[in-house]
Design a protein around this motif. Structure first.
Motif, PDB file in Angstrom:
ATOM      1  N   GLY A  39      -6.814   0.714   0.055  1.00 48.57           N
ATOM      2  CA  GLY A  39      -7.044  -0.181   1.174  1.00 48.57           C
ATOM      3  C   GLY A  39      -7.276  -1.713   0.718  1.00 48.57           C
ATOM      4  O   GLY A  39      -6.919  -2.605   1.638  1.00 48.57           O
TER       5      GLY A  39
ATOM      6  N   TYR B 269      -8.551   5.606  -2.882  1.00 51.39           N
ATOM      7  CA  TYR B 269      -8.192   5.360  -1.414  1.00 51.39           C
ATOM      8  C   TYR B 269      -8.489   4.081  -1.123  1.00 51.39           C
ATOM      9  O   TYR B 269      -8.058   3.274  -0.376  1.00 51.39           O
ATOM     10  CB  TYR B 269      -8.421   6.506  -0.468  1.00 51.39           C
ATOM     11  N   ALA B 270      -9.997   3.734  -1.500  1.00 48.66           N
ATOM     12  CA  ALA B 270     -10.572   2.547  -0.849  1.00 48.66           C
ATOM     13  C   ALA B 270      -9.828   1.444  -1.833  1.00 48.66           C
ATOM     14  O   ALA B 270      -9.770   0.354  -1.158  1.00 48.66           O
ATOM     15  CB  ALA B 270     -11.915   2.691  -1.209  1.00 48.66           C
TER      16      ALA B 270
ATOM     17  N   ALA C 229       0.784  -1.203  -0.045  1.00 43.29           N
ATOM     18  CA  ALA C 229      -0.031  -0.030   0.083  1.00 43.29           C
ATOM     19  C   ALA C 229       0.837   1.100   0.165  1.00 43.29           C
ATOM     20  O   ALA C 229       0.511   2.199  -0.692  1.00 43.29           O
ATOM     21  CB  ALA C 229      -0.940   0.120   1.190  1.00 43.29           C
TER      22      ALA C 229
ATOM     23  N   ALA D 241      -4.003  -3.084   0.294  1.00 45.13           N
ATOM     24  CA  ALA D 241      -3.202  -3.734   1.736  1.00 45.13           C
ATOM     25  C   ALA D 241      -3.828  -4.935   2.222  1.00 45.13           C
ATOM     26  O   ALA D 241      -2.939  -5.849   2.713  1.00 45.13           O
ATOM     27  CB  ALA D 241      -3.520  -2.534   2.513  1.00 45.13           C
ATOM     28  N   ALA D 242      -5.120  -5.081   2.215  1.00 47.46           N
ATOM     29  CA  ALA D 242      -5.642  -6.234   2.916  1.00 47.46           C
ATOM     30  C   ALA D 242      -5.396  -7.505   1.884  1.00 47.46           C
ATOM     31  O   ALA D 242      -4.964  -8.422   2.601  1.00 47.46           O
ATOM     32  CB  ALA D 242      -7.413  -5.991   2.526  1.00 47.46           C
TER      33      ALA D 242
END
Length: 583
Positions: free
Chosen positions: A409, A405-406, A25, A412-413
């Motif tokens: 995220g 930005y979502a 991320a 990152a997940a």
């Protein structure tokens, strides 16, 4: 990545998951903030590949692996990019085939070489399949920056946990020895002894560099490393004693089975090992003394071994474990040619189906055709299943939101999920990788809806690999299993023949080599049985021969302890001059 072996009920690697989330991320987030999205995405690809090769092995080993992988990937990316920018007909195809030949020629020579070869080919695939504007030198440097981020995140704990990994590996040997003693005389005894061998092999590999330092006499006495080395050498001796007790086949009381844990508590204080016997006063001082006798050389040796704690070491450095080559040069050449042929066919199919951006097909071939990572069929099936699930997952996310930005995220997940997957299940890692690549490609400006196309491309690449492998090299796994079994049985016989006259250091080296070879042969046999065989062909029963070799080594260990403790005792049955392994 590790070959899939099924989801195991082991602790989730939270630290690795956190590293995966941050490493994937952070570059993309920095690119969005600064406006340099394309270099940031290339760095994210480097981080993606770095996360796939991050591990829990010693810091020096993982840094070396990540560095070699990063350099090979950057070189491949540069070569692919230059081929694409040349605009010459066939330049990309020629570059891919040459890279596949190079990758295949080195990939069967060990873990680092295999990882580097695969990522050299992946770098060429991405560089020749995704046009990147800007200077030619920028993408390779961005890729190296992403790999470097993973290196920093993975190796920084070395500053305050310098020998933590080595201590954990050695401690695991004592725990496995305790479990093997608890299983003695019961149906699961041999399986427990094999787990002890696996723990010893892992500790031996982890301690390899420090053993070399000990040979060079560069270890300070009474230092943390010196204490750790003493604990390891005693663990090697404990392996011999435990094997003998398992061979004796009698159930052991708790005061005996807890001795390895008590040894670990004394040798490696602060490791969290707390056997119940640790607080029982005099019972803990001589835990097995009441149970020794002339009829049990193993118990007598265990008592003597416990009494050695705190004494000056004998100075018996253990050698490095031997590597097992992959069937010689012919196998390397055949794999290189088959990999290059698969990449060529995949590239031609990609050009017919997708035009200039058909990198998914050759990229999937590079991931799937890794016979040294496990059964090819299983890897191909898990790749297909992971791609389907990953496409479905990212498709569902896009239906809910397209906010940048979502999506970061989400990356990152999935980065955390990938870090878990590479340690537990290849299909899980593929699911995360597929979703991440879709987001990265979208950030690079390719907004085409390719969900169904990527599933079909993955299936087509898997078919190409399987067709080539089982048409032209169907016996690769079986041949390797046969060769490794023969080598392992030879090592077991060498241990039997040479151990009676060998010095203690040489005896331990012979025993460790024999058990290590037998464990490798068992894995190779399982690999061979995981591949489909031709109709009417029955594979040899390698497991029976390997089991006989293990029992022979157990009997030799018992004989060695019997001779050392009571020279007048009769020889242990099965360890005489006759061959105990049916050939």
């Amino acid at each position: 990545m590790k070959a899939a072996r099924g989801l195991a009920f082991t602790p989730v690697p939270l630290a690795a998951a956190a590293r995966g989330a941050v490493a994937l991320a952070l570059p993309i987030l920095a690119g969005v903030w600064t406006g340099a999205v394309i270099p940031a995405v290339i760095a994210g690809i480097g981080a993606l590949w770095g996360v796939s090769q991050d591990g829990s092995d010693p810091y020096r080993m993982r840094v070396r692996r990540l560095a070699c992988m990063g350099l090979a990937a950057a070189l491949g990316l540069l070569a692919g990019e230059l081929a694409l920018r040349s605009t010459r007909a066939g330049a990309v195809t020629v570059c891919l085939v040459v890279a596949a030949l190079l990758a295949g020629s080195v990939s069967l020579r060990g873990r680092v070489a295999s990882v580097s070869g695969m990522h050299l080919l992946l770098g060429v695939t991405i560089g020749s399949g995704i046009p990147v504007p800007g200077p030619w030198w920028q993408p390779p440097l961005a890729l190296l920056a992403g790999v470097g981020l993973v290196v920093v995140l993975s190796a920084t704990p070395w500053l305050w946990r310098r020998y933590h990994i080595e201590r954990a590996a050695v401690r695991a040997v004592y725990r496995a020895a305790s479990e093997a003693l608890s299983a003695a005389g019961r149906p699961g005894a041999e399986a427990a002894r094999r787990r002890l061998t696996a723990a010893l092999d892992h500790a031996h590999q982890v301690m390899g560099r420090h053993l070399d330092r000990q040979v060079g006499r560069r270890v300070r006495p009474q230092s943390r490393l010196s204490t750790l080395l003493d604990a390891f050498h005693l663990a090697v001796r404990l392996g011999e004693v435990t094997s003998a007790l398992v061979w004796e086949g009698r159930p052991l009381p708790r005061s005996v089975t807890e001795v390895p844990l008590m040894m670990a508590a004394r040798l490696l204080p602060g490791t969290g090992v707390a056997p119940a016997a640790a607080g029982r006063g005099t019972a803990a001082a001589h835990p097995v003394a009441p149970h020794t006798g002339a009829d049990s050389p193993g118990l007598g040796a265990l008592t003597a071994l416990y009494a050695r704690i705190g004494r000056a070491p004998d100075g018996e450095p253990a050698p490095r474990l031997p590597d097992q080559p992959w069937q010689g040069r012919a196998a390397h050449l055949r794999y290189a040619v088959l990999l290059a042929a698969c990449v060529l066919v995949a590239q031609l199919c990609a050009e017919l189906l997708h035009g200039p951006r058909g990198y998914w097909l050759p990229m999937t071939v590079a991931f799937v055709y890794k016979p040294d990572f496990g059964p090819v069929l299983r890897r191909a099936l898990h790749r297909c299943a992971g791609t389907v699930v990953g496409v479905a997952a990212i498709g569902a996310v896009v239906l809910l939101t397209t906010d940048t930005y979502a999506l970061i995220g989400v990356v990152a997940a999935f980065g955390a999920l990938m870090a878990v997957g590479v340690r537990h299940h290849y299909g899980l890692a593929t699911t995360a990788l597929t979703a991440i690549v879709f987001v990265m490609v979208d950030l690079l400006g390719d907004h085409r809806a390719l969900y169904a196309a990527r599933i079909l491309d993955t299936a087509l690449a898997a078919v190409i690999v399987l067709a080539a492998h089982f048409a032209f090299w169907p016996s690769s796994a079986a041949g390797r299993a046969a060769a490794q079994t023969e080598t392992a049985l030879a090592a077991a016989h060498r241990y039997r023949d040479l151990a009676p006259e060998a010095a203690p250091a040489q005896r331990h080296a012979l025993r460790r080599t024999a058990y290590h070879r037998l464990a490798e042969a068992r894995r190779a046999a399982a690999h061979a049985h995981g591949e489909p065989s031709r109709p009417g062909r029955t594979l040899p029963d390698w497991e029976a021969a390997i089991t006989a070799g293990e029992r022979l080594c157990d009997a030799v260990s018992a004989r060695n302890l019997a001779v050392a403790g009571a020279p007048s005792m009769r020889p242990v049955p099965g360890c005489g001059g006759s061959d105990a392994v049916g050939e």
